[in-house]
Design an enzyme around this catalytic site. Structure first.
Site, PDB file in Angstrom:
ATOM      1  CE1 TYR A  68      -4.113   1.600   0.051  1.00 16.23           C
ATOM      2  CE2 TYR A  68      -2.844   3.215   1.534  1.00 16.23           C
ATOM      3  CZ  TYR A  68      -4.171   3.161   0.624  1.00 16.23           C
ATOM      4  OH  TYR A  68      -5.023   3.877   0.405  1.00 16.23           O
ATOM      5  CG  PHE A 120      -6.281  17.783 -24.978  1.00 15.03           C
ATOM      6  CD1 PHE A 120      -6.364  17.214 -26.189  1.00 15.03           C
ATOM      7  CD2 PHE A 120      -6.506  17.159 -23.986  1.00 15.03           C
ATOM      8  CE1 PHE A 120      -6.859  16.037 -26.498  1.00 15.03           C
ATOM      9  CE2 PHE A 120      -7.165  15.760 -24.121  1.00 15.03           C
ATOM     10  CZ  PHE A 120      -6.934  15.157 -25.324  1.00 15.03           C
ATOM     11  CB  THR A 121     -11.339  17.423 -24.729  1.00 13.98           C
ATOM     12  OG1 THR A 121     -10.311  16.505 -24.839  1.00 13.98           O
ATOM     13  CG2 THR A 121     -11.501  17.725 -26.227  1.00 13.98           C
ATOM     14  CG  ASP A 211      -0.866  18.079 -22.292  1.00 15.46           C
ATOM     15  OD1 ASP A 211      -0.361  16.740 -22.143  1.00 15.46           O
ATOM     16  OD2 ASP A 211      -2.019  18.092 -22.413  1.00 15.46           O
ATOM     17  CE  LYS A 254      -3.415  10.338 -24.993  1.00 13.47           C
ATOM     18  NZ  LYS A 254      -3.779  11.531 -24.161  1.00 13.47           N
ATOM     19  NE  ARG A 378      -9.740  14.823 -30.293  1.00 13.26           N
ATOM     20  CZ  ARG A 378     -10.370  14.600 -29.185  1.00 13.26           C
ATOM     21  NH1 ARG A 378     -11.757  14.820 -29.228  1.00 13.26           N
ATOM     22  NH2 ARG A 378      -9.910  13.944 -28.148  1.00 13.26           N
ATOM     23  CG  PHE A 444     -15.442  14.252 -27.558  1.00 12.64           C
ATOM     24  CD1 PHE A 444     -15.285  15.479 -26.725  1.00 12.64           C
ATOM     25  CD2 PHE A 444     -14.630  13.305 -27.334  1.00 12.64           C
ATOM     26  CE1 PHE A 444     -14.257  15.461 -25.619  1.00 12.64           C
ATOM     27  CE2 PHE A 444     -13.452  13.281 -26.565  1.00 12.64           C
ATOM     28  CZ  PHE A 444     -13.271  14.351 -25.494  1.00 12.64           C
TER      29      PHE A 444
END
Ligand SMILES: *Cc1c(COP(=O)(O)O)cnc(C)c1O
Length: 452
Positions: A68, A120-121, A211, A254, A378, A444
């Site tokens: 943990y 970005f969303t 990001d 990614k 997009r 979306f």
């Protein structure tokens, strides 16, 4: 470039009939996000979490320390981030948006402004949920699908300075700098621009948060395109990129080459304290956040694999290969090829379909019915609505053909190109869609449509 790996495990995929696909897309409300994966032949919905892990990563999964607290895999992840990115602290999260949630909460006061190189969303959603207004400061050319620039993701320094002048530096907690810029077509930011952004920001007491989702691809473009970087290694370029930042949010799904996971990285001990006290509310203990020990191990190893130049060269050449085939056939696509995807300009593909009839959503549905290839909208659907409830009308109305890492071969990309070219020949017959359901945020993912 041929694949810099050989394949030792395969996953069968199956082709469906046109009738099956017509049924499936109807059930999915003409939204490719709502299709069942088993009904998809070649899945180019996203490169997020769809990566093929290496034998090295899978063997790391067997070494998960699932204690943990104080897991050794966390130490390995921390060491990888310190080594490759140069940040001091790491807060693991279940994926990138978990890090965006925490960063937005610790940095933003209601009424603040957060500039960024294109929205970005999920990033913008978290900024807005915390009371900030997002301001796009990317160069104008990024909104023009035809402009050919080596670093089309760059910040327009004048736009950034103008915002500082207009609202005051004290209303701007940080600039959100995406490397690469997903929504602009996977376009990179140059080292020179990163440096200049940081100079302007820091001289006004504004922080720089990157990001870092596709930072390895960005580093590869810098190596290939920016004078002075040809002989630098990818890890050296990464370390320099991040040396200008105060921290980053990362989606491991990614450029971490894993299926789930992410983190927030920081240098400031006080900010780290704040982040650590929030992560226990939203994710888990600061030493695992939202991740199992084994997943942290796979991510630690994936970060190194993603910084391998052969891996990156092959990845970028797969994208370029698909881009070249479509370009030669005269398909309107975003120029130049980006890092993770080829983007079709749906406004130019279907010039007769107005933006409120969702040309990109329509093209994604048509491509699926035609070929079993899944892509993503997009455009206006992804852009959502403003505070007054009106559609945002983005200049770019795109369909994204996203290439997962190490999953498909060049032959799969031939199939994709053929299907898009066939559709282009029949483009006049196609009509748009009508939206029949939409959720209040990030519509979306779950919006539903009917053919007009
Ligand atoms: C995917 C992505 C995110 C969010 O990461 P998740 O892991 O999907 O939560 C943030 N920024 C960019 C540019 C992304 O592509």
């Amino acid at each position: 470039m041929a694949e810099p790996y050989r394949i030792k495990m395969v996953e069968p995929i199956k082709m469906t009939t046109r009738e099956q696909r017509e049924e499936a897309i109807k059930r999915a409300g003409y939204n490719t996000f709502l299709l069942d994966s088993e009904d998809v032949y070649i899945d180019l919905l996203t490169d997020s979490g769809t990566n093929a892990m290496s034998d090295n990563q899978w063997s790391g999964m067997m070494l998960g320390d699932e204690a943990y607290a104080g897991s050794k895999n966390f130490k390995n992840l921390l060491a990888a981030v310190q080594d490759l990115y140069g940040f001091k602290y790491v807060v693991p999260t279940h994926q990138g948006r978990g890090a965006e949630n925490i960063l937005s909460q610790i940095m933003i006061e209601p009424g603040d402004y957060v500039p960024g190189n294109m929205y970005f969303t999920t990033t913008r959603a978290h900024q807005e949920l915390n009371g900030a207004t997002f301001v796009d400061v990317i160069i104008d050319e990024a909104h023009d699908s035809e402009a050919e620039l080596p670093f089309k993701g760059n910040v327009d320094i004048e736009k950034f300075k103008k915002l500082i002048n207009d609202v005051g530096a004290e209303r701007i907690p940080y600039i959100s700098l995406a490397v690469t810029v997903n929504m602009a077509g996977g376009q990179p930011v140059s080292m020179a621009n990163i440096r200049e952004v940081a100079e302007v920001a820091h001289s006004h007491g504004i922080k720089v948060f990157m990001d870092a989702t596709r930072c390895a691809e960005n580093a590869c473009f810098i190596k290939q395109r920016e004078p002075g970087y040809q002989h630098k290694s990818i890890p050296d370029i990464l370390r320099e990129m991040f040396s200008y930042a105060d921290g980053c949010t990362m989606s491991g799904k990614k450029d971490g080459i894993v299926n789930i996971g992410g983190f927030l990285a920081l240098n400031d001990p006080d900010l780290y304290q704040k982040a650590a006290s929030l992560v226990v509310v939203y994710e888990g203990m600061p030493s695992y956040g939202g991740m199992a020990g084994r997943d942290m191990e796979a991510l630690a190893r994936g970060l190194y694999e993603a910084a391998d130049y052969d891996f990156l060269t092959h990845r970028l050449s797969q994208v370029q290969y698909l881009w070249d085939m479509l370009d030669e056939a005269g398909i309107p696509i975003v120029r130049p090829a980006g890092g993770h995807a080829v983007f079709i300009d749906a406004r130019k593909f279907y010039p007769h379909i107005p933006q409120d009839h969702f040309p990109a959503q329509t093209l994604a549905a048509e491509l699926y019915v035609r070929s079993g290839v899944r892509s993503m909208e997009r455009g206006i659907v992804s852009a959502g609505r403003d505070k007054e409830g009106r559609h945002h009308y983005p200049k770019l109305e795109l369909v994204r053909l996203t290439i997962p890492r190490r999953v498909y071969t060049y032959a799969h990309l031939d199939v994709v190109a053929d299907a898009v070219i066939d559709l282009y020949q029949e483009r006049d017959k196609v009509k748009g869609l009508r939206m029949v359901y939409e959720p209040p945020v990030l519509r979306f993912f779950t919006a539903r449509f009917e053919p007009l």
